[in-house]
Design a protein around this motif. Structure first.
Motif, PDB file in Angstrom:
ATOM      1  N   SER A 107     -50.122  16.911  20.672  1.00 46.76           N
ATOM      2  CA  SER A 107     -51.327  17.305  21.578  1.00 46.76           C
ATOM      3  C   SER A 107     -51.636  16.792  22.988  1.00 46.76           C
ATOM      4  CB  SER A 107     -52.792  16.966  20.796  1.00 46.76           C
ATOM      5  OG  SER A 107     -52.808  15.516  20.635  1.00 46.76           O
ATOM      6  N   ALA A 108     -52.201  17.267  23.830  1.00 41.17           N
ATOM      7  CA  ALA A 108     -52.428  16.841  24.925  1.00 41.17           C
ATOM      8  C   ALA A 108     -53.102  15.170  25.125  1.00 41.17           C
ATOM      9  CB  ALA A 108     -53.267  17.701  25.956  1.00 41.17           C
ATOM     10  N   GLU A 109     -54.000  15.035  24.081  1.00 39.90           N
ATOM     11  CA  GLU A 109     -54.735  13.908  23.730  1.00 39.90           C
ATOM     12  C   GLU A 109     -53.851  12.779  23.300  1.00 39.90           C
ATOM     13  OE1 GLU A 109     -55.862  16.701  22.658  1.00 39.90           O
ATOM     14  OE2 GLU A 109     -57.802  17.016  23.643  1.00 39.90           O
ATOM     15  N   GLU A 110     -52.935  13.182  22.711  1.00 42.47           N
ATOM     16  CA  GLU A 110     -51.963  12.074  22.004  1.00 42.47           C
ATOM     17  C   GLU A 110     -50.996  11.611  23.287  1.00 42.47           C
ATOM     18  OE1 GLU A 110     -49.332  12.102  18.076  1.00 42.47           O
ATOM     19  OE2 GLU A 110     -47.936  12.658  19.895  1.00 42.47           O
ATOM     20  N   LEU A 111     -50.628  12.471  24.039  1.00 46.45           N
ATOM     21  CA  LEU A 111     -49.557  11.995  25.040  1.00 46.45           C
ATOM     22  C   LEU A 111     -50.597  11.083  25.969  1.00 46.45           C
ATOM     23  CD1 LEU A 111     -46.930  11.767  26.545  1.00 46.45           C
ATOM     24  CD2 LEU A 111     -47.312  13.874  27.648  1.00 46.45           C
ATOM     25  N   ALA A 112     -51.674  11.752  26.364  1.00 48.76           N
ATOM     26  CA  ALA A 112     -52.684  10.881  27.053  1.00 48.76           C
ATOM     27  C   ALA A 112     -52.820   9.725  26.743  1.00 48.76           C
ATOM     28  CB  ALA A 112     -53.869  11.743  27.456  1.00 48.76           C
ATOM     29  N   ALA A 113     -53.046   9.209  25.306  1.00 53.15           N
ATOM     30  CA  ALA A 113     -53.210   8.162  24.772  1.00 53.15           C
ATOM     31  C   ALA A 113     -52.266   7.081  24.862  1.00 53.15           C
ATOM     32  CB  ALA A 113     -53.699   8.447  23.130  1.00 53.15           C
TER      33      ALA A 113
ATOM     34  N   ARG B 132     -51.991   3.506  27.137  1.00 51.09           N
ATOM     35  CA  ARG B 132     -51.410   2.519  26.093  1.00 51.09           C
ATOM     36  C   ARG B 132     -52.547   2.039  25.158  1.00 51.09           C
ATOM     37  NH1 ARG B 132     -47.017   1.422  28.484  1.00 51.09           N
ATOM     38  NH2 ARG B 132     -47.023   1.707  30.703  1.00 51.09           N
ATOM     39  N   LYS B 133     -53.400   3.242  24.787  1.00 44.69           N
ATOM     40  CA  LYS B 133     -54.161   3.176  23.542  1.00 44.69           C
ATOM     41  C   LYS B 133     -53.567   3.501  22.317  1.00 44.69           C
ATOM     42  CE  LYS B 133     -58.424   3.964  26.127  1.00 44.69           C
ATOM     43  NZ  LYS B 133     -58.611   4.860  27.200  1.00 44.69           N
ATOM     44  N   LYS B 134     -52.370   4.123  22.364  1.00 39.60           N
ATOM     45  CA  LYS B 134     -51.564   4.391  21.071  1.00 39.60           C
ATOM     46  C   LYS B 134     -50.175   4.310  21.620  1.00 39.60           C
ATOM     47  CE  LYS B 134     -50.882   8.254  17.912  1.00 39.60           C
ATOM     48  NZ  LYS B 134     -50.634   9.380  17.599  1.00 39.60           N
ATOM     49  N   PRO B 135     -49.571   3.515  20.224  1.00 42.69           N
ATOM     50  CA  PRO B 135     -48.016   3.159  20.439  1.00 42.69           C
ATOM     51  C   PRO B 135     -47.291   4.505  20.523  1.00 42.69           C
ATOM     52  CG  PRO B 135     -48.559   2.391  18.409  1.00 42.69           C
ATOM     53  CD  PRO B 135     -49.789   2.938  19.068  1.00 42.69           C
TER      54      PRO B 135
ATOM     55  N   ARG C 294     -42.582  -5.223  31.868  1.00 42.94           N
ATOM     56  CA  ARG C 294     -42.319  -3.570  31.334  1.00 42.94           C
ATOM     57  C   ARG C 294     -43.308  -2.697  32.139  1.00 42.94           C
ATOM     58  NH1 ARG C 294     -39.882  -1.730  27.205  1.00 42.94           N
ATOM     59  NH2 ARG C 294     -39.415  -3.434  25.521  1.00 42.94           N
ATOM     60  N   ASN C 295     -44.289  -3.066  32.773  1.00 46.46           N
ATOM     61  CA  ASN C 295     -45.202  -1.957  33.195  1.00 46.46           C
ATOM     62  C   ASN C 295     -45.281  -2.202  34.645  1.00 46.46           C
ATOM     63  OD1 ASN C 295     -46.472  -1.050  30.751  1.00 46.46           O
ATOM     64  ND2 ASN C 295     -47.281  -3.207  30.550  1.00 46.46           N
ATOM     65  N   SER C 296     -44.187  -2.957  35.402  1.00 46.77           N
ATOM     66  CA  SER C 296     -44.031  -2.694  36.729  1.00 46.77           C
ATOM     67  C   SER C 296     -42.487  -2.547  37.143  1.00 46.77           C
ATOM     68  CB  SER C 296     -44.546  -3.973  37.456  1.00 46.77           C
ATOM     69  OG  SER C 296     -44.084  -5.219  37.210  1.00 46.77           O
ATOM     70  N   PHE C 297     -41.957  -3.601  37.260  1.00 41.73           N
ATOM     71  CA  PHE C 297     -40.409  -3.427  37.934  1.00 41.73           C
ATOM     72  C   PHE C 297     -39.543  -2.566  36.937  1.00 41.73           C
ATOM     73  CE2 PHE C 297     -42.010  -6.500  40.673  1.00 41.73           C
ATOM     74  CZ  PHE C 297     -41.602  -5.824  42.055  1.00 41.73           C
ATOM     75  N   ALA C 298     -39.558  -2.985  35.669  1.00 39.52           N
ATOM     76  CA  ALA C 298     -38.628  -2.456  34.718  1.00 39.52           C
ATOM     77  C   ALA C 298     -38.689  -0.929  34.880  1.00 39.52           C
ATOM     78  CB  ALA C 298     -38.732  -2.787  33.164  1.00 39.52           C
ATOM     79  N   ARG C 299     -40.034  -0.466  34.888  1.00 37.35           N
ATOM     80  CA  ARG C 299     -40.268   1.002  35.114  1.00 37.35           C
ATOM     81  C   ARG C 299     -39.944   1.487  36.407  1.00 37.35           C
ATOM     82  NH1 ARG C 299     -46.510   1.414  36.273  1.00 37.35           N
ATOM     83  NH2 ARG C 299     -45.570   0.940  37.965  1.00 37.35           N
ATOM     84  N   ASP C 300     -40.274   0.526  37.588  1.00 40.33           N
ATOM     85  CA  ASP C 300     -40.233   1.142  38.980  1.00 40.33           C
ATOM     86  C   ASP C 300     -38.702   1.020  39.459  1.00 40.33           C
ATOM     87  OD1 ASP C 300     -42.923   0.988  38.870  1.00 40.33           O
ATOM     88  OD2 ASP C 300     -42.702  -1.141  40.087  1.00 40.33           O
ATOM     89  N   MET C 301     -37.864  -0.003  38.754  1.00 36.05           N
ATOM     90  CA  MET C 301     -36.514   0.129  39.244  1.00 36.05           C
ATOM     91  C   MET C 301     -35.800   1.116  38.741  1.00 36.05           C
ATOM     92  SD  MET C 301     -35.522  -3.846  40.734  1.00 36.05           S
ATOM     93  CE  MET C 301     -35.660  -4.477  38.932  1.00 36.05           C
ATOM     94  N   GLY C 302     -36.210   1.324  37.415  1.00 30.34           N
ATOM     95  CA  GLY C 302     -35.521   2.296  36.469  1.00 30.34           C
ATOM     96  C   GLY C 302     -34.279   2.065  35.977  1.00 30.34           C
ATOM     97  N   ALA C 303     -33.811   0.847  35.947  1.00 32.35           N
ATOM     98  CA  ALA C 303     -32.485   0.458  35.404  1.00 32.35           C
ATOM     99  C   ALA C 303     -32.478   0.124  33.891  1.00 32.35           C
ATOM    100  CB  ALA C 303     -31.952  -0.902  36.137  1.00 32.35           C
ATOM    101  N   CYS C 304     -33.069   1.529  33.053  1.00 34.04           N
ATOM    102  CA  CYS C 304     -33.197   1.409  31.714  1.00 34.04           C
ATOM    103  C   CYS C 304     -31.865   1.356  31.086  1.00 34.04           C
ATOM    104  CB  CYS C 304     -33.834   2.486  31.466  1.00 34.04           C
ATOM    105  SG  CYS C 304     -33.304   4.260  31.590  1.00 34.04           S
ATOM    106  N   LEU C 305     -31.708   0.826  29.717  1.00 36.04           N
ATOM    107  CA  LEU C 305     -30.703   0.921  28.824  1.00 36.04           C
ATOM    108  C   LEU C 305     -30.442   2.318  28.516  1.00 36.04           C
ATOM    109  CD1 LEU C 305     -28.024  -0.474  27.647  1.00 36.04           C
ATOM    110  CD2 LEU C 305     -29.618  -1.244  25.953  1.00 36.04           C
ATOM    111  N   ALA C 306     -29.308   2.983  28.522  1.00 35.63           N
ATOM    112  CA  ALA C 306     -29.081   4.131  27.715  1.00 35.63           C
ATOM    113  C   ALA C 306     -29.032   3.945  26.360  1.00 35.63           C
ATOM    114  CB  ALA C 306     -27.721   4.651  28.413  1.00 35.63           C
ATOM    115  N   PRO C 307     -29.647   4.894  25.736  1.00 36.79           N
ATOM    116  CA  PRO C 307     -29.687   4.771  24.224  1.00 36.79           C
ATOM    117  C   PRO C 307     -28.232   4.814  23.494  1.00 36.79           C
ATOM    118  CG  PRO C 307     -31.043   6.690  24.705  1.00 36.79           C
ATOM    119  CD  PRO C 307     -30.260   6.053  26.083  1.00 36.79           C
TER     120      PRO C 307
END
Ligand SMILES: *Cc1c(COP(=O)(O)O)cnc(C)c1O
Length: 417
Positions: A35-41, A45-48, A248-261
């Motif tokens: 649902s839209a609500e779930e993604l919004a949550a 960060r109200k829902k993992p 996690r909520n700033s530079f990891a997200r901003d720089m985008g150098a995430c680990l590939a699955p």
């Protein structure tokens, strides 16, 4: 759970994986919601939950959880490379105008990074890792962290984490330790008072050299309320986890150098044998170091496991179960170093470390090429020095290969004279 058991069993929910003995690879960029609500949550960060692989992925989470467990920390964030892990940590802790105190003789990439960020207004001062007065003298009200490697690459100095943690505590700044060479098998810096640990998991954690990655582990043992960086204010609600939450909520997200699955999966596979591989590689390294000392006393061998190594005492105090799998040898000249390398049959000429296979490099002409002579010598790099990353081959074969290559290198010289 003990170390090897944790490698195999920690951080996984096998029911969730339908009983599979290895975790599924969630090879997806994004996650669909009911649902839209779930993604919004999830966004609020109200829902993992997961929404986009740049900010989180279940395969990556399993890898992070395993590292948290074996580093004895509170939480980890995995990144696309070890350098990305370092950049994330430094940019999370510092603002323009802040300073860093770091040990001499850091991994070349890290050293270049610290030099490059001077242009952003972040200045790094260097001191020898076990010169506690020298380190303390460099700390001032602008200093935001102390940065060291638990075993330096390639100088192989072993950091006395306890002494360094005391200095950091006194000045209310975190101690950040790059634990790549020691690995969590030999050392858990957090247990000795470090606050943040970085591993380049491209090396021993992956083990087979099949993927580049890095991982940051927060010890949850620093009081961020007293940290002199106002950009932490918004994250103090996370308490002990303020650092990793900000990252996690700033530079990891901003720089985008995430680990590939897929790379997280390769690391999880590699991790299963980290203990076994380190045990064998450390034992091989000690035997090879001893062989050189006994058979070629003219070769200067540096290995923390040798009793005449300057760092042997600290190594005994800080490391468990072994002295690492890297050694360096000084063979007398640049030419002889090249000749030795060129005559090796089994050993790979390569700039990597921490593979199952034995690897060799001549640092002065490669990884330290852009350093000044003084910088090289501070890092223990000389023209005749070779760095050997010892693998898990049968040690007799390794010794045989070095024996014949060294003899040929000497022979070649006598012919040209
Ligand atoms: C390799 C290495 C790094 C950098 O890691 P990458 O995964 O290559 O980016 C950092 N520190 C040490 C000690 C290393 O050996």
């Amino acid at each position: 759970m003990n170390f090897n058991t944790a490698l195999l069993h920690a951080g996984e929910d096998r029911k969730e994986a339908k009983g599979a003995t290895l975790p599924p690879v969630y090879q997806t960029s994004a996650f669909q919601h009911q649902s839209a609500e779930e993604l919004a949550a999830i966004f609020a960060r109200k829902k993992p939950g997961y929404n986009y692989t740049r900010t989180g992925n279940p395969t990556v989470t399993i890898f992070e959880n395993k590292i948290t467990k074996i580093e004895k920390g509170l939480a980890s964030v995995a990144t696309a490379s070890g350098m990305a892990a370092i950049a994330n940590v430094i940019f999370t802790l510092t603002n323009s105008g802040d300073e860093i105190v770091a040990s001499n003789g850091l991994y070349g990439g890290t050293y270049y990074f610290f030099k490059d960020i001077a242009s952003l207004g972040i200045k790094t001062h260097f001191a020898s890792v076990n010169d506690y007065d020298g380190i303390e003298q460099q700390i001032n009200e602008k200093t935001r962290l102390i940065y060291v490697e638990s075993i330096a690459n390639p100088g192989l100095e072993v950091a006395d984490i306890e002494e360094l943690a005391q200095i950091a505590r006194k000045h209310q700044i975190p101690l950040v330790v790059d634990n790549t060479i020691a690995t969590p098998y030999l050392l858990n810096p957090l247990e000795h008072g470090a606050n943040i640990v970085i591993n380049s998991s491209s090396k021993y954690i992956n083990g087979s050299g099949s993927a580049i990655s890095g991982v940051i582990t927060d010890g949850g043992n620093f009081d961020w309320k007293q940290f002199k960086n106002s950009s932490f204010d918004d994250y103090l609600i996370f308490g002990k986890l303020a650092f990793i939450a900000k990252l996690r909520n700033s530079f990891a997200r901003d720089m985008g150098a995430c680990l590939a699955p897929q790379n997280a999966f390769l690391n999880i596979l590699g991790l299963e044998t980290l203990g076994l591989r380190m045990q064998k590689a450390c034992s091989n390294a000690l035997k090879l170091a001893e062989w050189f000392k006994e058979n070629h006393p003219e070769v200067v061998v540096n290995y923390p496991g040798l009793s005449d190594c300057p760092c042997h005492e600290t190594a005994d105090k800080i490391l468990n179960k072994g002295y690492g799998a890297i050694l360096t040898i000084r063979v007398g000249s640049w030419q002889r170093a090249f000749a030795l390398m060129n005559n090796l049959k089994l050993v790979f000429i390569i700039s990597n470390i921490g593979d199952t296979k034995t690897l060799i490099i001549h640092p002065a002409s490669t990884i330290a090429l852009h350093n000044t002579q003084q910088e090289r010598e501070q890092s223990g790099i000389y023209d005749d020095l070779l760095r050997i990353s010892v693998g898990i081959e049968d040690v007799e074969d390794l010794i045989e290969d070095f024996k014949q290559a060294y003899e040929k290198a000497i022979e070649a010289e006598s012919q040209t004279k």
